[in-house]
Design a protein around this motif. Structure first.
Motif, PDB file in Angstrom:
ATOM      1  N   LYS A 159      45.021  41.864  28.043  1.00  0.00           N
ATOM      2  CA  LYS A 159      43.806  43.696  28.152  1.00  0.00           C
ATOM      3  C   LYS A 159      44.803  44.415  27.792  1.00  0.00           C
ATOM      4  O   LYS A 159      44.379  45.246  27.453  1.00  0.00           O
ATOM      5  N   TYR A 160      45.434  44.245  28.827  1.00  0.00           N
ATOM      6  CA  TYR A 160      46.920  45.424  28.863  1.00  0.00           C
ATOM      7  C   TYR A 160      47.703  45.792  27.706  1.00  0.00           C
ATOM      8  O   TYR A 160      47.507  46.698  26.854  1.00  0.00           O
ATOM      9  N   ILE A 199      46.603  29.214  41.358  1.00  0.00           N
ATOM     10  CA  ILE A 199      46.041  28.845  39.833  1.00  0.00           C
ATOM     11  C   ILE A 199      45.136  30.323  39.281  1.00  0.00           C
ATOM     12  O   ILE A 199      45.038  30.363  38.497  1.00  0.00           O
ATOM     13  N   ALA A 200      43.946  31.062  40.376  1.00  0.00           N
ATOM     14  CA  ALA A 200      42.967  31.972  39.861  1.00  0.00           C
ATOM     15  C   ALA A 200      43.944  33.363  39.619  1.00  0.00           C
ATOM     16  O   ALA A 200      43.965  33.796  38.870  1.00  0.00           O
ATOM     17  N   LEU A 201      45.152  33.446  40.443  1.00  0.00           N
ATOM     18  CA  LEU A 201      45.419  34.425  39.959  1.00  0.00           C
ATOM     19  C   LEU A 201      46.306  34.508  39.040  1.00  0.00           C
ATOM     20  O   LEU A 201      46.237  35.785  38.468  1.00  0.00           O
ATOM     21  N   LYS A 202      47.101  33.013  38.765  1.00  0.00           N
ATOM     22  CA  LYS A 202      48.148  33.255  37.847  1.00  0.00           C
ATOM     23  C   LYS A 202      46.959  33.432  35.979  1.00  0.00           C
ATOM     24  O   LYS A 202      47.149  34.217  34.791  1.00  0.00           O
ATOM     25  N   ASN A 203      45.970  32.814  36.454  1.00  0.00           N
ATOM     26  CA  ASN A 203      44.938  33.396  35.368  1.00  0.00           C
ATOM     27  C   ASN A 203      44.659  34.656  35.302  1.00  0.00           C
ATOM     28  O   ASN A 203      45.081  34.850  33.649  1.00  0.00           O
ATOM     29  N   ALA A 204      44.557  35.233  35.877  1.00  0.00           N
ATOM     30  CA  ALA A 204      43.984  36.795  36.061  1.00  0.00           C
ATOM     31  C   ALA A 204      44.457  37.366  35.189  1.00  0.00           C
ATOM     32  O   ALA A 204      44.065  38.581  34.957  1.00  0.00           O
ATOM     33  N   PHE A 205      45.887  37.272  36.090  1.00  0.00           N
ATOM     34  CA  PHE A 205      47.480  38.243  35.930  1.00  0.00           C
ATOM     35  C   PHE A 205      47.681  38.241  34.791  1.00  0.00           C
ATOM     36  O   PHE A 205      47.703  38.982  33.809  1.00  0.00           O
ATOM     37  N   ALA A 206      47.398  36.574  33.801  1.00  0.00           N
ATOM     38  CA  ALA A 206      47.934  36.500  32.233  1.00  0.00           C
ATOM     39  C   ALA A 206      46.655  37.073  31.625  1.00  0.00           C
ATOM     40  O   ALA A 206      47.196  37.807  30.165  1.00  0.00           O
ATOM     41  N   LYS A 212      35.186  35.162  40.037  1.00  0.00           N
ATOM     42  CA  LYS A 212      34.848  36.401  40.573  1.00  0.00           C
ATOM     43  C   LYS A 212      36.881  37.576  40.023  1.00  0.00           C
ATOM     44  O   LYS A 212      36.624  38.273  39.630  1.00  0.00           O
ATOM     45  N   VAL A 213      37.942  36.547  40.224  1.00  0.00           N
ATOM     46  CA  VAL A 213      38.888  36.822  40.277  1.00  0.00           C
ATOM     47  C   VAL A 213      38.844  37.851  38.690  1.00  0.00           C
ATOM     48  O   VAL A 213      39.969  38.369  38.204  1.00  0.00           O
ATOM     49  N   LEU A 214      38.666  36.515  37.413  1.00  0.00           N
ATOM     50  CA  LEU A 214      39.118  36.539  36.125  1.00  0.00           C
ATOM     51  C   LEU A 214      38.161  37.882  36.132  1.00  0.00           C
ATOM     52  O   LEU A 214      38.360  38.017  34.498  1.00  0.00           O
ATOM     53  N   MET A 215      36.868  38.244  36.657  1.00  0.00           N
ATOM     54  CA  MET A 215      36.235  38.791  35.871  1.00  0.00           C
ATOM     55  C   MET A 215      36.820  40.573  36.582  1.00  0.00           C
ATOM     56  O   MET A 215      35.714  41.373  36.516  1.00  0.00           O
ATOM     57  N   THR A 216      37.914  40.539  37.583  1.00  0.00           N
ATOM     58  CA  THR A 216      38.522  41.383  38.128  1.00  0.00           C
ATOM     59  C   THR A 216      39.826  42.076  37.067  1.00  0.00           C
ATOM     60  O   THR A 216      40.446  41.612  37.199  1.00  0.00           O
ATOM     61  N   GLU A 217      40.009  43.516  37.208  1.00  0.00           N
ATOM     62  CA  GLU A 217      40.351  44.083  36.160  1.00  0.00           C
ATOM     63  C   GLU A 217      42.113  44.579  37.439  1.00  0.00           C
ATOM     64  O   GLU A 217      43.053  44.588  37.601  1.00  0.00           O
TER      65      GLU A 217
END
Length: 365
Positions: free
Chosen positions: A209-210, A197-204, A49-54
């Motif tokens: 994307k940014y 780990i999920a947060l780090k991957n999502a932010f990266a 979910k985290v990886l799919m969320t911007e």
């Protein structure tokens, strides 16, 4: 009953108790394994979910909800994010009033700072008492007004990404009889590790994307994103009869600024320049950096004298500002685009660009 029979009975009971104990151990182990599998599955789903969320707030909400759902007796929770001044802001909350976002905690008012300097997860057995002793009176009153002190036990975990503290994850219990134990603390550490780990991957991923759509230095759209938006606007002209003005912009003598004051100062000029323009155009308009010191503005539903008046105002604003005592000016060219003009996107850019260079040449005469 003979002595032999008595011994046999005792031995039988002894081995039966051992078997029963082993059965209980195996049953508890299997139950624990099933629980761990459920936790792992929940954490995997959260990571997906985290990886799919911007949206950053949504990412933190997903993380918080997962932690509160998985910790037994967890009823409330919050994630606080640390700013550059090392103050903590409530990013997302669960079970509390949303206006907690308005409150700021100083580093010294945070429990983990006092017990272990944010090195590890800890249990706060009486969070209300700690807050009343360590938090300033004004903040305590605000917490009390928001019913944020009605919790009886808290597990607080530091959130680190790339060895840098970014915030805190708190899971609270509003149950008077609840006391978190080492078991819940270990579970919190497991959850925290996976979520970090999920947060780090999502932010990266979101940063990539940014950067694919925005200029890293100035924060305005880049050429790639602008071309996409420009194509959409051109299509609207054909289908909806929309109109707009395209303005090409070039900072005057920018090479000389770089050569004289250095590239760091040149970067500062570009950041301030784009920020000023962005603050004086409407939210429906677009500003983008095409390359170097070249920018473009797209004024939606704005042509003729209106576009010229806007650019005159921006010119006055820029000329009235100084960056480290240096006056900055720019040249620009405007191209009006209407449904009956029958002009292509490339032709509009070339026309605005031509007018911009004509403006620049006129300043050298």
């Amino acid at each position: 009953m003979s002595v032999v029979n008595t011994v046999l009975l005792i031995l039988t009971l002894f081995f039966a108790l051992i078997a029963l104990y082993q059965y209980k151990l195996i049953k508890d182990f299997n139950k624990s394994q099933e629980l761990m599998e459920k936790i792992k599955e929940k954490l995997y789903q959260t990571s997906e979910k985290v990886l799919m969320t911007e949206n950053e707030d949504e990412i933190y909400s997903i993380v918080l909800n997962t932690a509160v759902d998985l910790i037994p007796n967890g009823t409330n929770g919050s994630i606080l994010v640390m700013d550059e001044d090392e103050n903590f802001h409530f990013k997302v909350v669960r079970g509390f009033h949303e206006d907690l976002h308005d409150l700021v905690l100083k580093k010294e008012e945070v429990y983990l700072n006092s017990v272990n300097k944010f090195k590890e997860t800890a249990i706060i057995e009486n969070p209300r008492k700690f807050d009343e002793v360590n938090t300033n009176a004004e903040t305590i009153n605000e917490l009390r007004k928001r019913d944020a002190l009605n919790i009886y036990c808290t597990i607080s975990a530091p959130i680190y990404i790339d060895n840098k503290l970014i915030g805190l994850l708190n899971v609270d219990s509003s149950k008077p009889e609840c006391r978190f134990t080492k078991k819940e603390l270990n579970l919190m550490n497991l959850i925290k590790s996976e979520l970090q780990i999920a947060l780090k991957n999502a932010f990266a991923q979101n940063k990539l994307k940014y950067l694919a759509n925005f200029d890293e230095l100035t924060g305005v759209m880049n050429r790639r994103r602008f071309n996409k938006e420009f194509s959409i606007e051109m299509e609207k002209i054909k289908q909806e009869g929309k109109e707009f003005s395209l303005v090409m912009i070039d900072v005057d003598e920018f090479k000389a600024i770089n050569d004289t004051y250095g590239h760091n100062f040149g970067d500062k000029v570009l950041k301030c320049f784009s920020s000023l323009i962005k603050s004086y155009i409407s939210e429906t308009d677009i500003i983008a950096r095409l390359s170097g010191d070249e920018f473009v503005i797209l004024f939606r539903n704005c042509i003729g004298d209106m576009a010229k008046e806007r650019m005159d105002k921006i010119t006055d604003i820029i000329s009235s500002k100084k960056i480290n005592g240096i006056n900055i000016s720019f040249s620009h060219g405007i191209c009006e685009v209407r449904d009956f003009d029958n002009i292509t996107a490339e032709e509009a850019i070339v026309l605005a660009d031509t007018k911009m260079y004509s403006c620049k040449r006129s300043k050298r005469i």
